[in-house]
Design an enzyme around this catalytic site. Structure first.
Site, short mmCIF file in Angstrom:
data_model
loop_
_atom_site.label_atom_id
_atom_site.label_comp_id
_atom_site.label_asym_id
_atom_site.label_seq_id
_atom_site.Cartn_x
_atom_site.Cartn_y
_atom_site.Cartn_z
N ASP A 156 -10.15 2.84 -11.83
CA ASP A 156 -10.06 2.98 -10.37
C ASP A 156 -10.83 4.23 -9.92
O ASP A 156 -10.38 4.97 -9.04
CB ASP A 156 -8.59 3.04 -9.90
CG ASP A 156 -8.45 2.88 -8.38
OD1 ASP A 156 -9.45 2.53 -7.72
OD2 ASP A 156 -7.34 3.11 -7.86
N ASN B 294 -3.61 6.14 -4.89
CA ASN B 294 -2.87 4.96 -4.47
C ASN B 294 -3.17 3.82 -5.43
O ASN B 294 -4.31 3.40 -5.53
CB ASN B 294 -3.27 4.58 -3.04
CG ASN B 294 -2.37 3.51 -2.47
OD1 ASN B 294 -1.31 3.24 -3.02
ND2 ASN B 294 -2.79 2.88 -1.39
N HIS C 200 -4.96 -5.58 -5.03
CA HIS C 200 -4.36 -4.25 -4.87
C HIS C 200 -2.99 -4.53 -4.24
O HIS C 200 -2.90 -4.75 -3.04
CB HIS C 200 -5.29 -3.44 -3.96
CG HIS C 200 -4.73 -2.17 -3.39
ND1 HIS C 200 -5.40 -0.97 -3.50
CD2 HIS C 200 -3.61 -1.91 -2.69
CE1 HIS C 200 -4.69 -0.02 -2.89
NE2 HIS C 200 -3.61 -0.56 -2.38
N HIS D 150 -15.29 2.32 -7.92
CA HIS D 150 -15.83 2.38 -6.56
C HIS D 150 -17.13 3.18 -6.64
O HIS D 150 -17.11 4.36 -6.96
CB HIS D 150 -14.84 3.05 -5.61
CG HIS D 150 -13.53 2.30 -5.50
ND1 HIS D 150 -13.33 1.30 -4.58
CD2 HIS D 150 -12.39 2.39 -6.22
CE1 HIS D 150 -12.10 0.81 -4.72
NE2 HIS D 150 -11.51 1.44 -5.72
N ASP E 185 -9.79 -4.93 -2.47
CA ASP E 185 -9.25 -3.66 -2.96
C ASP E 185 -9.50 -2.52 -1.99
O ASP E 185 -10.51 -2.46 -1.29
CB ASP E 185 -9.82 -3.28 -4.32
CG ASP E 185 -9.10 -2.07 -4.89
OD1 ASP E 185 -7.88 -2.12 -5.05
OD2 ASP E 185 -9.76 -1.04 -5.12
ZN LIG Z 1 -6.77 -0.37 -5.10
#
Ligand SMILES: [Zn+2]
Length: 445
Positions: free
Chosen positions: A306, A279, A180, A63, A153
């Site tokens: 992630d 998560n 996800h 991200h 996601d």
């Molecule tokens: Zn995710």
């Protein structure tokens, strides 16, 4: 401009190489790999013992937060963290603000990546408009603009119907849908893995089955449509069982596991430190062990971080209300070397499959191989070099990691993208010829 890396260990499983070899780079591409490659007019870099040359590592799940949340990360700081972590390329999730559900956002991200000129950036587009689970995004337009996969996601792909339609569409291009997996009704407002530790600490649980159930759905739909599905950040043994069964039936399903899910368990929650809140949540020991087993036996296809940057102020609140996620780009390789390779679970060749060969294959992007003509993207490891994780040295704009202060064995020495050294580890000695040749410097904000 030619460069010859001479005398190092080369691990290139795509070409069946694991041993002493020379690597000749010519103008951004691999020219030759083998024994006693003549130097000719190339600049020669002698590679001392203990260093390993691998095809560049690709993190298929990060991200980057830009556009919209530049106080957490930008494309520029994200790719600086990537090369410092040994990654020559990253694929970035679409949950920016605005969401990457149209060509305009994709082109904006690619423009920022070109400006930063460090790691390669492959945007992942949204499955649905606004990732709100209702209407399919213009997937053809996203692909044309440069997206290599689609995902919602941050959220699961809301309904089986939407998943089916997305697969029917992306299957025409062979582009994966990355999910996800988390049944929202079972997850509800949970914050930690449902089990002994969450109960003891009074934290609301997220059951393992919330993930496994949706993995079952996606595997079944992959089988129905014949299209590729990739399971993001798999964390429980029920999901692994579904993936294995799907693969055995010939479904086009692949999956990734994060370093935190093969290193940590929910036992770490005892101090209510929000740097352990992510998560999917940290799971129980049997799940962690199953992830390691899947990594070792080939059921798991990729290791992805992630990487989820959050600002200090956002994370330093009660456990219940803190956002999910940790940064991962700058700790993944030392964690994998220490906990998987040096711990004896896998060899280096398997690690390169998990971090380079398979991510390239799943996303259909260049890399994963040192074959002549391939881009000269290399990750050079200092196999035994000790690393003490220190967030103060992070290139990422965020510091939210549970691994600060950890001592690990195995470091990233050099990251080369398109034949140019984009990162040289300042505390590793032996490849000093590459120091002082920074080909790109990230501007401070
Ligand atoms: Zn995710």
């Amino acid at each position: 401009m030619k460069t010859l890396f001479r005398g190092g260990r080369v691990v290139d499983p795509a070409n069946g190489i694991d041993g002493r070899a020379d690597v000749l780079i010519d103008d951004g591409t691999i020219a030759r790999v083998g024994r006693d490659v003549p130097a000719g007019d190339a600049r020669v870099i002698e590679v001392p013992a203990g260093f390993v040359l691998c095809p560049g590592f690709i993190d298929m799940h990060v991200h980057l937060r830009e556009p919209g949340q530049e106080h957490k990360e930008t494309v520029a700081t994200g790719v600086a963290a990537a090369v410092a972590g040994g990654f020559t390329a990253v694929a970035c999730m679409p949950n920016t603000s605005p969401i990457n559900d149209n060509a305009g956002v994709t082109e904006f991200i690619l423009g920022k990546a070109a400006e930063a000129d460090l790691a390669r950036v492959y945007p992942i587009g949204a499955v649905s408009v606004g990732s709100n689970g209702a209407q399919l995004a213009e997937i053809g337009e996203l692909r044309e603009a440069g997206c290599v996969a689609v995902s919602d996601d941050g959220r699961p792909i809301a309904t089986a119907l939407l998943m089916r339609r997305a697969l029917e569409y992306t299957g025409m291009f062979g582009m994966p849908v990355i999910d996800h997996c988390e049944d929202p009704t079972l997850k509800a407002d949970g914050v930690a893995h449902e089990g002994y530790h969450a109960s003891a600490l009074g934290l609301r649980g997220i059951p393992a089955v919330a993930e496994a159930l949706m993995v079952e759905r996606d595997v079944t739909l992959a089988e129905l449509t014949g299209a590729p599905v990739h399971i993001a950040h798999m964390s429980v043994r029920g999901s692994l069982r579904a993936v294995r069964a799907g693969k055995a039936r010939g479904a086009r399903v692949t999956c990734e596991v994060t370093p935190h899910h093969f290193v940590l368990t929910d036992e770490a929650l005892a101090g209510y430190d929000t740097n352990y809140k992510m998560n999917p949540p940290l799971r129980e020991a049997a799940d962690r062990d199953a992830m390691i087993e899947g990594i070792a036996d080939g059921s798991v296809d990729a290791i992805a971080t992630d990487h989820a940057p959050h600002h200090y102020d956002e994370k330093h609140v009660e456990f219940d209300v803190a956002p999910f996620g940790i940064v991962g780009l700058e700790t993944a390789v030392p964690l994998a070397l220490d906990r998987l390779v040096h711990a004896g679970h896998i060899g280096l060749s398997r690690l390169v499959e998990l971090m380079s060969v398979n991510p390239a294959r799943i996303l259909g992007v260049p890399g994963g191989s040192l074959a002549p003509g391939a881009p000269a993207d290399l990750t050079i490891l200092a196999l035994d070099h000790p690393v003490v994780v220190d967030v103060a040295t992070f290139r990422s704009r965020s510091r939210n990691t549970p691994f600060n202060g950890w001592t690990l064995r195995g470091a990233v020495a050099v990251t080369i993208v398109g034949g140019r050294a984009k990162y040289v580890n300042p505390v590793v000695t032996g490849l000093d010829a590459l120091k002082g040749r920074p080909s790109a410097v990230v501007r401070e904000p």
